[in-house]
Design a protein around this motif. Structure first.
Motif, mmCIF file in Angstrom:
data_model
loop_
_atom_site.group_PDB
_atom_site.id
_atom_site.type_symbol
_atom_site.label_atom_id
_atom_site.label_comp_id
_atom_site.label_asym_id
_atom_site.label_seq_id
_atom_site.Cartn_x
_atom_site.Cartn_y
_atom_site.Cartn_z
ATOM 1 N N SER A 70 0.814 -1.215 0.000
ATOM 2 C CA SER A 70 0.000 0.000 0.000
ATOM 3 C C SER A 70 0.849 1.268 0.000
ATOM 4 O O SER A 70 0.316 2.365 -0.170
ATOM 5 N N GLN A 71 2.150 1.137 0.172
ATOM 6 C CA GLN A 71 3.011 2.323 0.145
ATOM 7 C C GLN A 71 3.269 2.809 -1.282
ATOM 8 O O GLN A 71 3.739 3.915 -1.481
ATOM 9 N N LEU A 72 2.946 1.968 -2.270
ATOM 10 C CA LEU A 72 3.080 2.400 -3.658
ATOM 11 C C LEU A 72 1.932 3.325 -4.014
ATOM 12 O O LEU A 72 0.776 3.022 -3.737
ATOM 13 N N THR A 73 2.248 4.433 -4.652
ATOM 14 C CA THR A 73 1.179 5.304 -5.140
ATOM 15 C C THR A 73 0.524 4.622 -6.342
ATOM 16 O O THR A 73 1.114 3.724 -6.953
ATOM 17 N N ASP A 74 -0.660 5.049 -6.677
ATOM 18 C CA ASP A 74 -1.342 4.494 -7.852
ATOM 19 C C ASP A 74 -0.505 4.709 -9.107
ATOM 20 O O ASP A 74 -0.421 3.829 -9.968
ATOM 21 N N GLU A 75 0.127 5.867 -9.198
ATOM 22 C CA GLU A 75 0.957 6.188 -10.361
ATOM 23 C C GLU A 75 2.163 5.243 -10.443
ATOM 24 O O GLU A 75 2.469 4.707 -11.513
ATOM 25 N N ARG A 76 2.824 4.999 -9.327
ATOM 26 C CA ARG A 76 3.997 4.112 -9.300
ATOM 27 C C ARG A 76 3.587 2.674 -9.615
ATOM 28 O O ARG A 76 4.243 1.980 -10.368
ATOM 29 N N ARG A 77 2.457 2.236 -9.033
ATOM 30 C CA ARG A 77 1.969 0.878 -9.294
ATOM 31 C C ARG A 77 1.654 0.714 -10.786
ATOM 32 O O ARG A 77 1.972 -0.309 -11.388
ATOM 33 N N ASP A 78 1.078 1.752 -11.402
ATOM 34 C CA ASP A 78 0.766 1.705 -12.826
ATOM 35 C C ASP A 78 2.041 1.571 -13.657
ATOM 36 O O ASP A 78 2.094 0.773 -14.604
ATOM 37 N N GLU A 81 3.294 -1.975 -13.217
ATOM 38 C CA GLU A 81 2.438 -2.926 -13.937
ATOM 39 C C GLU A 81 2.739 -2.880 -15.437
ATOM 40 O O GLU A 81 2.782 -3.909 -16.101
#
Length: 94
Positions: A70-78, A81
């Motif tokens: 959960s420490q990953l921002t949505d932008e970083r996770r994207d 991915e």
């Protein structure tokens, strides 16, 4: 193991993987293709990995994402991915 030790353990794995020698800060880069290319180079150059180069590279990327959680921002996770998709393509695994 407390949370602080747990953080150090996962960072240690990322920094000093027994299977791959990663470029510094590879998981912070903004270009998914660059991340994938770096992981591919690292995996193919390694003589310590136990599985295929593809599996080692993908496992390291997945490990990083899972540990960050959960420490990953949505932008970083994207970005990460998309790096998975780039990695699949780089190894001809579309």
């Amino acid at each position: 193991m407390d949370a602080r030790q747990d953080d150090r353990w996962s960072q240690d794995v990322t920094d000093r993987s027994d299977a791959l020698d990663l470029e510094g800060d590879v998981f912070t880069w903004d270009d998914p293709a660059r991340i994938a290319a770096s992981l591919k180079r690292s995996a193919e150059a390694s003589d310590r990995r136990k599985g295929s180069a593809y599996r080692s590279a993908m496992s390291m990327l997945t490990f990083y994402m899972n540990r960050a959680g959960s420490q990953l921002t949505d932008e970083r996770r994207d970005v990460l991915e998309r790096a998975k998709g780039e990695l699949r393509a780089a190894f001809g695994r579309d």
